[in-house]
Design a protein around this motif. Sequence first.
Motif, mmCIF file in Angstrom:
data_model
loop_
_atom_site.group_PDB
_atom_site.id
_atom_site.type_symbol
_atom_site.label_atom_id
_atom_site.label_comp_id
_atom_site.label_asym_id
_atom_site.label_seq_id
_atom_site.Cartn_x
_atom_site.Cartn_y
_atom_site.Cartn_z
ATOM 1 N N GLY A 303 41.999 37.451 41.563
ATOM 2 C CA GLY A 303 42.943 38.501 41.947
ATOM 3 C C GLY A 303 43.236 39.465 40.818
ATOM 4 N N VAL A 304 43.345 38.945 39.593
ATOM 5 C CA VAL A 304 43.611 39.814 38.444
ATOM 6 C C VAL A 304 42.429 40.742 38.198
ATOM 7 N N LYS A 305 41.213 40.235 38.319
ATOM 8 C CA LYS A 305 40.029 41.077 38.105
ATOM 9 C C LYS A 305 39.950 42.189 39.148
ATOM 10 N N MET A 306 40.207 41.838 40.401
ATOM 11 C CA MET A 306 40.159 42.852 41.460
ATOM 12 C C MET A 306 41.238 43.913 41.238
ATOM 13 N N GLU A 337 27.333 41.618 34.546
ATOM 14 C CA GLU A 337 27.553 40.275 34.017
ATOM 15 C C GLU A 337 28.442 39.398 34.891
ATOM 16 N N GLU A 338 29.299 39.982 35.698
ATOM 17 C CA GLU A 338 30.230 39.197 36.502
ATOM 18 C C GLU A 338 29.483 38.359 37.535
ATOM 19 N N THR A 339 29.851 37.082 37.643
ATOM 20 C CA THR A 339 29.177 36.171 38.570
ATOM 21 C C THR A 339 29.839 36.119 39.938
ATOM 22 N N ASP A 340 31.081 36.545 40.040
ATOM 23 C CA ASP A 340 31.766 36.526 41.336
ATOM 24 C C ASP A 340 31.335 37.738 42.152
ATOM 25 N N MET A 341 30.858 37.483 43.357
ATOM 26 C CA MET A 341 30.305 38.564 44.171
ATOM 27 C C MET A 341 31.379 39.537 44.640
#
Length: 531
Positions: A303-306, A337-341
């Motif tokens: 949630g913080v990344k989004m 680099e981010e692994t979360d789709m």
Amino acid sequence: MPYLGSEDTVRELRRALSNPNVQSDHLRYRNTILKVIRLKESDVWGQCEMLRILQRYRPQSEDELFDILSLLDGSLVSPHPQVMAATLSLFLSLCSSLPAVSLAALERVRGPLLAACGSVSREMRFTAICHIQLLLRSVPGLMGAHYKRFFCGYAEPAYIKQRKMQVLVELVNDENVAMLLDELKGYCTDVNSDTAQAAISAIGRIGRSHSDRCLEILTGLLALKQEHITSAVVQTMCDLVWVCPQYSNTVCSALEGCEETLQDSQGRQALLWLLGVYGEQVSGAPYTLEVFIDGVRSEASLGVKMELLTTTMRLFVCRPAETQDMLGRLLHYCIEEETDMCVHDQALLYYHLLHCGIEETRKVLQGRRSDPSLGVLIGRPAEPISQWACSFNTLEPLKQCSIETESASRGSPEHLTCDPKSNPDLSDTINCSRVEKVHSGDLSLSPQMEVEKDYVCLKEWVLSTAVPHCSTQSLQAAMQLVNIQTLAFTPPHTLPWRASQRTVQPRDDKALKGFLSILTTVLYTLSSEKN
């Protein structure tokens, strides 16, 4: 029946209600019921059972109804809370078409309910408070003169304190608001963090109608520099400006330095949302944002990344010179680099959105800053008793978290009220045919071109290599055999059949050729075993 001393009484009532001969003779039916009502030898549970069964009876006239109500009137003030609750439930059932009588019954049980709130039993106190919350939905001023009875005791458990604070919010008015806020302020430093956060949230809800004193208290709590208090205050301020945007200047001036204390994800999401929506009013917003971006690799919260992506884009629209470089670094990390789709796809969406031009980007990102339609929580109109009468004296009031539905997820409040329906103007807003170049060294990405290159390379390999003929199931099995996870694939009957894989590493032709070589070997192995 397990009720000592009342088994015969309850059996007599049930037999009378189920006997067809008695039911066909209304006079006998009525006399039997009145006889049972007058019996006093039943114990508490027996009386409750009889009152519950009596809800099946419907008087044939208004005179008969008032005769029954007169006989049961004394039970409304019974010293036993169980009998009082069962009697009130029967009153509400019989008087569903007589709201004035129902309101009079609610006034009648005020004393017994307040007495139950002071019971030695914690369970009884909690149950009484929950049922008082139901009554306040229809008679908001029912307990107004007795608000001090809902002040929290030091030794009370947290779940009772939180319910009492919900009641206090409903009882606030111009005369008692100062005393209630002082009382709630004392709960904000409770040793139980949940109680402290509930008190801060209650102050924020009162602030929707009494703002000045509430904002002063919330701002003062930030000076304590305690993690859970700061998080709750920032989330409360976030909710407050969403409903009352006129407080944004005061809230923004209090945000300086909050990021150093915030540790939980919900508090940081709320802070990021405030920086994104009101970033032009916070002088240090880009510097605060840069701290989050520098630590994005170690950020564990999705949630913080989004929220960080959205906030950085919004701040770029209003303050481009200060945020262009950090936006480029953030998009580069999230895409490459981010692994979360979810984060990857949102970053890719924003990247392509920037190619549509700054004006189109502004139209998409600068949505509503508030939702005044939510209104205030104080002085709301009373609900009809019929909306909750069926749940009185049941477990339903105990399961409800509060009178008003509160969001379990705080953070960005606009996500709670967004319209899930598709926007017919969205295709006009994001018109990708009008592509404008974004001149930035950090934004020189072209993931779509990379995907197309890889697809062309794979296609040439399939056409030029003597790959054994195999089914799509065999191809998927081959990929799983060498630990290649397929993100998506087309149906087996479609030609050409496609499967999508993704790597977080930069493009490497040598690694791609090695992948194709391994895949070919596995396919040959599967083909030879099949033959």
